[in-house]
Design a protein around this motif. Structure first.
Motif, PDB file in Angstrom:
ATOM      1  N   GLU A  86       0.832  -1.206   0.000  1.00 48.72           N
ATOM      2  CA  GLU A  86       0.000   0.000   0.000  1.00 48.72           C
ATOM      3  C   GLU A  86       0.867   1.256   0.000  1.00 48.72           C
ATOM      4  N   LYS A  87       1.958   1.236   0.766  1.00 44.84           N
ATOM      5  CA  LYS A  87       2.864   2.382   0.829  1.00 44.84           C
ATOM      6  C   LYS A  87       3.549   2.594  -0.518  1.00 44.84           C
ATOM      7  N   SER A  88       3.959   1.515  -1.172  1.00 45.78           N
ATOM      8  CA  SER A  88       4.596   1.628  -2.489  1.00 45.78           C
ATOM      9  C   SER A  88       3.626   2.197  -3.509  1.00 45.78           C
ATOM     10  N   LYS A  89       2.391   1.730  -3.483  1.00 45.55           N
ATOM     11  CA  LYS A  89       1.372   2.236  -4.404  1.00 45.55           C
ATOM     12  C   LYS A  89       1.133   3.722  -4.169  1.00 45.55           C
ATOM     13  N   LEU A  90       1.042   4.136  -2.905  1.00 44.86           N
ATOM     14  CA  LEU A  90       0.851   5.542  -2.567  1.00 44.86           C
ATOM     15  C   LEU A  90       2.015   6.394  -3.051  1.00 44.86           C
ATOM     16  N   ASP A  91       3.248   5.905  -2.838  1.00 41.07           N
ATOM     17  CA  ASP A  91       4.433   6.642  -3.295  1.00 41.07           C
ATOM     18  C   ASP A  91       4.457   6.771  -4.821  1.00 41.07           C
ATOM     19  N   TRP A  92       4.078   5.688  -5.530  1.00 38.24           N
ATOM     20  CA  TRP A  92       4.064   5.724  -6.994  1.00 38.24           C
ATOM     21  C   TRP A  92       3.022   6.707  -7.499  1.00 38.24           C
ATOM     22  N   GLU A  93       1.834   6.706  -6.906  1.00 36.71           N
ATOM     23  CA  GLU A  93       0.781   7.642  -7.306  1.00 36.71           C
ATOM     24  C   GLU A  93       1.230   9.092  -7.065  1.00 36.71           C
ATOM     25  N   ASN A  94       1.864   9.341  -5.930  1.00 42.83           N
ATOM     26  CA  ASN A  94       2.362  10.693  -5.639  1.00 42.83           C
ATOM     27  C   ASN A  94       3.450  11.109  -6.624  1.00 42.83           C
ATOM     28  N   PHE A  95       4.338  10.182  -6.983  1.00 44.74           N
ATOM     29  CA  PHE A  95       5.400  10.479  -7.941  1.00 44.74           C
ATOM     30  C   PHE A  95       4.819  10.841  -9.299  1.00 44.74           C
ATOM     31  N   LYS A  96       3.830  10.062  -9.761  1.00 45.49           N
ATOM     32  CA  LYS A  96       3.202  10.342 -11.055  1.00 45.49           C
ATOM     33  C   LYS A  96       2.539  11.722 -11.052  1.00 45.49           C
ATOM     34  N   GLU A  97       1.899  12.080  -9.941  1.00 45.56           N
ATOM     35  CA  GLU A  97       1.253  13.393  -9.854  1.00 45.56           C
ATOM     36  C   GLU A  97       2.286  14.516  -9.864  1.00 45.56           C
ATOM     37  N   GLU A  98       3.362  14.360  -9.097  1.00 48.91           N
ATOM     38  CA  GLU A  98       4.400  15.400  -9.019  1.00 48.91           C
ATOM     39  C   GLU A  98       5.087  15.611 -10.361  1.00 48.91           C
ATOM     40  N   GLU A  99       5.384  14.526 -11.070  1.00 49.89           N
ATOM     41  CA  GLU A  99       6.102  14.616 -12.331  1.00 49.89           C
ATOM     42  C   GLU A  99       5.184  14.932 -13.510  1.00 49.89           C
ATOM     43  N   GLY A 100       3.875  14.790 -13.314  1.00 50.14           N
ATOM     44  CA  GLY A 100       2.925  15.074 -14.389  1.00 50.14           C
ATOM     45  C   GLY A 100       2.985  14.056 -15.520  1.00 50.14           C
ATOM     46  N   ILE A 101       3.216  12.808 -15.188  1.00 48.01           N
ATOM     47  CA  ILE A 101       3.372  11.785 -16.230  1.00 48.01           C
ATOM     48  C   ILE A 101       2.189  10.820 -16.281  1.00 48.01           C
ATOM     49  N   VAL A 102       1.087  11.155 -15.654  1.00 50.19           N
ATOM     50  CA  VAL A 102      -0.074  10.263 -15.611  1.00 50.19           C
ATOM     51  C   VAL A 102      -0.604   9.999 -17.016  1.00 50.19           C
ATOM     52  N   GLU A 103      -0.818  11.053 -17.785  1.00 51.47           N
ATOM     53  CA  GLU A 103      -1.353  10.902 -19.146  1.00 51.47           C
ATOM     54  C   GLU A 103      -0.348  10.203 -20.059  1.00 51.47           C
ATOM     55  N   GLU A 104       0.913  10.551 -19.918  1.00 46.15           N
ATOM     56  CA  GLU A 104       1.949   9.938 -20.749  1.00 46.15           C
ATOM     57  C   GLU A 104       2.011   8.423 -20.511  1.00 46.15           C
ATOM     58  N   LEU A 105       1.918   7.987 -19.271  1.00 46.87           N
ATOM     59  CA  LEU A 105       1.913   6.562 -18.953  1.00 46.87           C
ATOM     60  C   LEU A 105       0.671   5.872 -19.500  1.00 46.87           C
ATOM     61  N   ALA A 106      -0.480   6.537 -19.407  1.00 44.42           N
ATOM     62  CA  ALA A 106      -1.718   5.957 -19.923  1.00 44.42           C
ATOM     63  C   ALA A 106      -1.634   5.763 -21.434  1.00 44.42           C
ATOM     64  N   ILE A 107      -1.084   6.736 -22.144  1.00 48.15           N
ATOM     65  CA  ILE A 107      -0.939   6.631 -23.605  1.00 48.15           C
ATOM     66  C   ILE A 107       0.050   5.527 -23.960  1.00 48.15           C
ATOM     67  N   HIS A 108       1.157   5.463 -23.246  1.00 46.82           N
ATOM     68  CA  HIS A 108       2.169   4.447 -23.519  1.00 46.82           C
ATOM     69  C   HIS A 108       1.628   3.038 -23.266  1.00 46.82           C
ATOM     70  N   ASN A 109       0.861   2.856 -22.231  1.00 45.19           N
ATOM     71  CA  ASN A 109       0.305   1.534 -21.907  1.00 45.19           C
ATOM     72  C   ASN A 109      -0.745   1.071 -22.908  1.00 45.19           C
ATOM     73  N   ARG A 110      -1.382   2.001 -23.603  1.00 41.68           N
ATOM     74  CA  ARG A 110      -2.373   1.633 -24.631  1.00 41.68           C
ATOM     75  C   ARG A 110      -1.703   1.145 -25.908  1.00 41.68           C
ATOM     76  N   GLY A 111      -0.472   1.545 -26.125  1.00 44.63           N
ATOM     77  CA  GLY A 111       0.246   1.161 -27.350  1.00 44.63           C
ATOM     78  C   GLY A 111       0.766  -0.253 -27.284  1.00 44.63           C
ATOM     79  N   LYS A 112       1.434  -0.663 -28.343  1.00 42.18           N
ATOM     80  CA  LYS A 112       1.929  -2.045 -28.408  1.00 42.18           C
ATOM     81  C   LYS A 112       3.134  -2.265 -27.493  1.00 42.18           C
ATOM     82  N   ASP A 113       3.815  -1.187 -27.065  1.00 45.80           N
ATOM     83  CA  ASP A 113       4.970  -1.331 -26.183  1.00 45.80           C
ATOM     84  C   ASP A 113       4.573  -1.391 -24.705  1.00 45.80           C
ATOM     85  N   GLY A 114       3.304  -1.200 -24.407  1.00 47.65           N
ATOM     86  CA  GLY A 114       2.822  -1.137 -23.030  1.00 47.65           C
ATOM     87  C   GLY A 114       2.974  -2.331 -22.277  1.00 47.65           C
TER      88      GLY A 114
END
Length: 114
Positions: A86-114
């Motif tokens: 749970e702590k790791s998940k919380l830290d990862w979510e906070n990191f994604k928010e701070e870096e602003g990479i939420v949308e970029e990760l979502a787009i990358h995961n939809r592609g064939k390299d995801g």
């Protein structure tokens, strides 16, 4: 203790305190005021507020709780524990928010390299 901060937009901010490796971790989540989680949180707050104003009668015939266990219970209220996952998940979510990479990760995961 969970805390509530109502906002005008119909959202409820829920803050919960967890114990992780001896540290106090606060998790803040904003949910819709009509959701199940918000309703259960508000009910819990009402129960806590209705129980708090009650005081023990000071009549000499009534026994009041006393002793070390009573004092320790008041001082060290147990916090909910947080697992490592749970702590790791919380830290990862906070990191994604701070870096602003939420949308970029979502787009990358939809592609064939995801």
């Amino acid at each position: 203790k969970p805390q509530e901060k109502p906002k005008d937009s119909g959202k409820v901010t829920i803050t919960k305190t967890f114990d992780f490796a001896g540290e106090e971790i606060k998790v803040t989540k904003e949910v819709d005021s009509n959701s199940k989680e918000a309703k259960s949180f508000l009910k819990q707050q009402e129960k806590l507020q209705s129980a708090a104003p009650r005081s023990l009668p000071t009549v000499s015939g009534v026994k009041r709780p006393s002793g070390m266990s009573s004092l320790l219970g008041k001082i060290g209220a147990k916090k909910q524990k947080m697992s490592t996952l749970e702590k790791s998940k919380l830290d990862w979510e906070n990191f994604k928010e701070e870096e602003g990479i939420v949308e970029e990760l979502a787009i990358h995961n939809r592609g064939k390299d995801g």
